[in-house]
Design a protein around this motif. Structure first.
Motif, PDB file in Angstrom:
ATOM      1  N   TRP A   1       0.800  -0.990  -0.171  1.00  0.00           N
ATOM      2  CA  TRP A   1       0.191   0.041  -0.222  1.00  0.00           C
ATOM      3  C   TRP A   1       1.105   1.377   0.062  1.00  0.00           C
ATOM      4  O   TRP A   1       0.620   2.144  -0.795  1.00  0.00           O
ATOM      5  N   VAL A   2       1.776   1.408   0.701  1.00  0.00           N
ATOM      6  CA  VAL A   2       2.922   2.225   0.978  1.00  0.00           C
ATOM      7  C   VAL A   2       3.639   2.436  -0.380  1.00  0.00           C
ATOM      8  O   VAL A   2       3.852   3.551  -0.910  1.00  0.00           O
ATOM      9  N   GLU A   3       3.948   1.508  -0.999  1.00  0.00           N
ATOM     10  CA  GLU A   3       4.582   1.421  -2.616  1.00  0.00           C
ATOM     11  C   GLU A   3       3.609   2.158  -3.417  1.00  0.00           C
ATOM     12  O   GLU A   3       4.028   3.158  -4.328  1.00  0.00           O
ATOM     13  N   LEU A   4       2.353   1.620  -3.279  1.00  0.00           N
ATOM     14  CA  LEU A   4       1.486   2.625  -4.225  1.00  0.00           C
ATOM     15  C   LEU A   4       1.295   4.059  -4.218  1.00  0.00           C
ATOM     16  O   LEU A   4       1.192   4.873  -4.898  1.00  0.00           O
ATOM     17  N   ILE A   5       1.277   4.567  -2.794  1.00  0.00           N
ATOM     18  CA  ILE A   5       1.485   5.736  -2.209  1.00  0.00           C
ATOM     19  C   ILE A   5       2.603   6.410  -2.902  1.00  0.00           C
ATOM     20  O   ILE A   5       2.543   7.451  -3.609  1.00  0.00           O
ATOM     21  N   CYS A   6       3.802   5.760  -2.750  1.00  0.00           N
ATOM     22  CA  CYS A   6       5.090   6.259  -3.299  1.00  0.00           C
ATOM     23  C   CYS A   6       5.072   6.660  -4.603  1.00  0.00           C
ATOM     24  O   CYS A   6       5.529   7.486  -5.224  1.00  0.00           O
ATOM     25  N   ASP A   7       4.517   5.601  -5.379  1.00  0.00           N
ATOM     26  CA  ASP A   7       4.403   5.603  -6.900  1.00  0.00           C
ATOM     27  C   ASP A   7       3.508   6.855  -7.336  1.00  0.00           C
ATOM     28  O   ASP A   7       3.669   7.462  -8.240  1.00  0.00           O
ATOM     29  N   TRP A   8       2.432   6.929  -6.538  1.00  0.00           N
ATOM     30  CA  TRP A   8       1.515   8.044  -6.894  1.00  0.00           C
ATOM     31  C   TRP A   8       2.281   9.461  -6.739  1.00  0.00           C
ATOM     32  O   TRP A   8       1.899  10.283  -7.705  1.00  0.00           O
ATOM     33  N   ILE A   9       3.039   9.601  -5.495  1.00  0.00           N
ATOM     34  CA  ILE A   9       3.636  10.737  -5.129  1.00  0.00           C
ATOM     35  C   ILE A   9       4.543  10.796  -6.074  1.00  0.00           C
ATOM     36  O   ILE A   9       5.025  12.248  -6.892  1.00  0.00           O
ATOM     37  N   ASP A  10       5.523  10.109  -6.630  1.00  0.00           N
ATOM     38  CA  ASP A  10       6.693  10.042  -7.873  1.00  0.00           C
ATOM     39  C   ASP A  10       5.941  10.701  -8.923  1.00  0.00           C
ATOM     40  O   ASP A  10       6.591  11.203  -9.928  1.00  0.00           O
ATOM     41  N   GLU A  11       4.753  10.338  -9.313  1.00  0.00           N
ATOM     42  CA  GLU A  11       4.358  10.761 -10.584  1.00  0.00           C
ATOM     43  C   GLU A  11       3.610  11.965 -10.551  1.00  0.00           C
ATOM     44  O   GLU A  11       3.117  12.420 -11.468  1.00  0.00           O
ATOM     45  N   ASN A  12       2.906  12.290  -9.346  1.00  0.00           N
ATOM     46  CA  ASN A  12       2.171  13.613  -9.420  1.00  0.00           C
ATOM     47  C   ASN A  12       2.830  14.675  -8.444  1.00  0.00           C
ATOM     48  O   ASN A  12       1.873  15.385  -7.781  1.00  0.00           O
ATOM     49  N   PHE A  13       4.117  14.586  -8.043  1.00  0.00           N
ATOM     50  CA  PHE A  13       4.637  15.408  -7.167  1.00  0.00           C
ATOM     51  C   PHE A  13       4.475  16.841  -7.358  1.00  0.00           C
ATOM     52  O   PHE A  13       4.605  17.805  -6.413  1.00  0.00           O
ATOM     53  N   GLN A  14       4.302  17.193  -8.678  1.00  0.00           N
ATOM     54  CA  GLN A  14       4.186  18.620  -8.988  1.00  0.00           C
ATOM     55  C   GLN A  14       2.862  19.056  -8.775  1.00  0.00           C
ATOM     56  O   GLN A  14       2.513  20.444  -8.552  1.00  0.00           O
ATOM     57  N   ASP A  15       1.833  18.307  -8.560  1.00  0.00           N
ATOM     58  CA  ASP A  15       0.382  18.741  -8.151  1.00  0.00           C
ATOM     59  C   ASP A  15       0.537  19.193  -6.614  1.00  0.00           C
ATOM     60  O   ASP A  15       1.217  18.861  -5.684  1.00  0.00           O
ATOM     61  N   ASP A  16      -0.687  19.915  -6.193  1.00  0.00           N
ATOM     62  CA  ASP A  16      -1.050  20.346  -5.046  1.00  0.00           C
ATOM     63  C   ASP A  16      -1.350  19.085  -4.267  1.00  0.00           C
ATOM     64  O   ASP A  16      -2.127  18.531  -4.681  1.00  0.00           O
TER      65      ASP A  16
END
Length: 187
Positions: A85-100
């Motif tokens: 679950w945390v890896e999914l969250i990290c992947d999401w952050i990695d792909e969307n870090f520029q968003d608010d």
């Protein structure tokens, strides 16, 4: 497997998802392609974008297509291990870090309470989700400072900082040097 995805969500299914209608539980499941999480129709998480929703007749079918069970509604009492679950969250952050991004928006996206997400992420990664986000933003900014001629203000904005002064302060705290002097080191 020809049930995947149902291209036009039947209006009655969309209404069930939008209204968290528990009478539709076990009749179908919905998966959100951007998070790769699937839920029961009664899930109390934020209503997803309809264009990102797939309908599955069985939970097992969602699993076969790489979707993971929601932490909040636990479809068919399946539970994604914390590390995955945390890896999914990290992947999401990695792909969307520029968003608010806030802890609240992350918890809504990943179908959890803010407290549970923060505690679990910290336990698995040794840092908070927002610290992880800041680290990704700052390392990306450092790479851009080294390898591009973009103005510092543009880089700050590109990596998701809303405020240039805060970016400079955070960058200096992380790298022990201002963004301008960091760039000079590589010129």
């Amino acid at each position: 497997m020809d049930d995947y995805p149902i291209p036009n969500i039947p209006p009655v299914y969309w209404k069930a998802i939008s209204n968290n209608d528990s009478s539709f539980d076990n009749k179908f499941y919905y998966g959100v392609k951007t998070t790769k999480i699937f839920c029961r129709p009664s899930c109390k998480s934020r209503t997803p974008n309809k264009n990102n929703v797939y309908i599955f007749k069985e939970a097992q079918l969602a699993l076969e297509f790489g979707f993971r069970p929601c932490k909040r509604c636990q479809p068919d009492n399946l539970l994604l291990p914390n590390e995955e679950w945390v890896e999914l969250i990290c992947d999401w952050i990695d792909e969307n870090f520029q968003d608010d991004m806030t802890l609240n928006s992350l918890s809504e996206t990943f179908h959890s309470s803010q407290f549970h997400l923060q505690r679990t992420f910290n336990k698995v990664k040794g840092e908070s989700p927002l610290s992880y986000l800041k680290k990704i933003r700052l390392t990306t900014a450092a790479d851009k400072l080294k390898n591009t001629d973009y103005p510092i203000q543009v880089i700050s904005s590109d990596v998701g900082f809303q405020n240039n002064a805060y970016f400079s302060t955070a960058f200096k705290k992380y790298y022990n040097v201002t963004p301008k002097n960091y760039r000079k080191q590589f010129r």
